[in-house]
Design an enzyme around this catalytic site. Structure first.
Site, short mmCIF file in Angstrom:
data_model
loop_
_atom_site.label_atom_id
_atom_site.label_comp_id
_atom_site.label_asym_id
_atom_site.label_seq_id
_atom_site.Cartn_x
_atom_site.Cartn_y
_atom_site.Cartn_z
N ASN A 4 47.61 -75.31 4.28
CA ASN A 4 48.60 -75.99 5.12
C ASN A 4 48.26 -75.67 6.57
O ASN A 4 48.46 -74.56 7.02
CB ASN A 4 50.01 -75.46 4.77
CG ASN A 4 51.05 -75.96 5.75
OD1 ASN A 4 50.84 -76.95 6.45
ND2 ASN A 4 52.18 -75.26 5.81
N LYS A 6 49.71 -76.75 9.16
CA LYS A 6 50.87 -76.81 10.07
C LYS A 6 50.52 -77.71 11.27
O LYS A 6 49.80 -78.68 11.10
CB LYS A 6 51.31 -75.41 10.50
CG LYS A 6 51.39 -74.44 9.32
CD LYS A 6 52.04 -73.16 9.67
CE LYS A 6 51.88 -72.16 8.55
NZ LYS A 6 53.00 -71.27 8.42
N HIS A 90 58.76 -77.46 2.81
CA HIS A 90 58.23 -76.21 3.37
C HIS A 90 59.36 -75.50 4.12
O HIS A 90 60.21 -76.14 4.73
CB HIS A 90 57.07 -76.52 4.31
CG HIS A 90 56.33 -75.30 4.74
ND1 HIS A 90 56.77 -74.49 5.78
CD2 HIS A 90 55.21 -74.72 4.27
CE1 HIS A 90 55.94 -73.47 5.91
NE2 HIS A 90 54.98 -73.58 5.01
N GLU A 92 59.47 -74.04 6.85
CA GLU A 92 59.60 -74.36 8.28
C GLU A 92 60.36 -75.67 8.46
O GLU A 92 61.06 -75.86 9.45
CB GLU A 92 58.20 -74.42 8.93
CG GLU A 92 57.65 -73.00 9.12
CD GLU A 92 56.14 -72.91 9.12
OE1 GLU A 92 55.46 -73.93 9.25
OE2 GLU A 92 55.65 -71.77 8.96
N GLU A 162 57.18 -69.59 -1.87
CA GLU A 162 56.83 -69.07 -0.56
C GLU A 162 58.00 -68.27 0.00
O GLU A 162 58.90 -68.84 0.64
CB GLU A 162 56.51 -70.23 0.39
CG GLU A 162 55.31 -71.03 -0.04
CD GLU A 162 54.57 -71.58 1.17
OE1 GLU A 162 53.37 -71.34 1.24
OE2 GLU A 162 55.19 -72.20 2.03
N GLY A 168 53.52 -66.45 7.67
CA GLY A 168 53.09 -66.27 9.05
C GLY A 168 53.44 -64.90 9.61
O GLY A 168 53.34 -64.68 10.81
N SER A 208 51.14 -65.43 3.85
CA SER A 208 50.13 -64.50 4.37
C SER A 208 49.02 -64.20 3.37
O SER A 208 48.57 -63.05 3.25
CB SER A 208 50.79 -63.20 4.86
OG SER A 208 51.69 -63.49 5.90
C1 PEP Z 1 52.42 -71.69 4.77
O1 PEP Z 1 52.48 -72.23 5.85
O2 PEP Z 1 52.69 -72.35 3.74
C2 PEP Z 1 52.01 -70.29 4.70
C3 PEP Z 1 52.03 -69.68 3.54
O3 PEP Z 1 51.63 -69.71 5.87
P1 PEP Z 1 50.84 -68.31 6.06
O4 PEP Z 1 49.75 -68.28 5.05
O5 PEP Z 1 50.33 -68.37 7.47
O6 PEP Z 1 51.84 -67.23 5.83
#
Ligand code: PEP
Length: 244
Positions: A4, A6, A90, A92, A162, A168, A208
């Site tokens: 992803n 973003k 997601h 976010e 998630e 992040g 992460s």
């Molecule tokens: C994501 O944006 O779905 C995600 C898991 O981000 P990150 O790997 O940066 O934590």
């Protein structure tokens, strides 16, 4: 293994990524690879991935096919750009753009109607985890959102667990924490859609994921794949996650 991006990478940067990345994963037949750039870079990604096994996904989809929905992009438009997948719900989008379990359901259904494969995201916030409400939150997100799908529709989705506190932040869920949540999600799926559907469901872990922790996460039988944010921006890093 899904990336992803973003709100990162222009079309030119997308092409540069694929020039390196596709060579590094050309023998990665053990898994499906999906890269999800911004809407504006979808077409560039599809073109740059042509002839490889890499699939391209969007990061959101409108619940309507067309109409007065300023700023939205529909499933048929995403398909026309050549993408095959889409991330829905997601955290976010839930956190900053008012996405709810109900809109997640509408978007997921619209994606399926357009022939896209949705990756539907669920996960608890830090305060939920601290109050030991992880399972309740996952159950609510499932019951109020995903569970509105028919059995046939459900068979077409993947779920990404998630935990919001791990996205992040550099704080990865331990493989055991992730596996526990995956089991809870699979149990809900089996209760609603039957054991076979529960067993067939693919559940990705996101939060992460990095080249140095992917192996221990993927060692958990409950973790079918990963959804990678920040670490998917670098072709070498994402390729080493894919080839863990
Ligand atoms: C994501 O944006 O779905 C995600 C898991 O981000 P990150 O790997 O940066 O934590």
């Amino acid at each position: 293994m899904a990336g992803n991006w973003k709100m990162h990478k222009t079309p030119a940067e997308t092409i540069a990524f694929f020039q390196k990345f596709r060579l590094l994963v050309e023998n990665s037949g053990h898994c499906e690879i999906v890269v999800c750039p911004s809407f504006l870079s979808l077409a560039a990604a599809v073109e740059a991935a042509k002839g490889s096994a890499i699939r391209v996904g969007a990061q959101n989809v409108a619940w309507a096919k067309e109409g007065a929905f300023t700023g939205e992009v529909s499933g048929p438009m995403i398909r026309a750009a050549g993408a095959t997948h889409v991330i829905v719900g997601h955290s976010e989008r839930r956190q900053y753009f008012g996405e709810t379990d109900e809109t997640v359901l509408k978007r997921t259904r619209a994606a399926l109607e357009s022939g896209l494969s949705p990756i539907v995201c669920v996960g608890e916030r830090l305060e939920d985890r601290e109050k030991r409400r992880t399972e309740t939150v996952l159950e609510t997100q499932f019951q109020h959102g995903i569970a509105g799908l028919s059995g046939d529709e459900f068979a077409g989705i993947a779920i990404a667990y998630e935990p919001v506190w791990a996205i992040g932040t550099g704080k990865t869920a331990t493989p055991e924490i992730a596996a526990y949540a995956h089991r809870a999600i699979r149990a809900q799926a089996a209760a609603k859609y039957g054991k076979t559907a529960g067993n067939s469901l693919r559940i990705l872990y996101g939060g992460s994921v990095k080249p140095d922790n992917v192996t221990s996460l993927m060692a958990q039988p409950e973790i079918d794949g990963v959804l990678v944010g920040g670490a998917s921006l670098d072709p070498v890093g994402f390729a080493s996650i894919v080839n863990f």
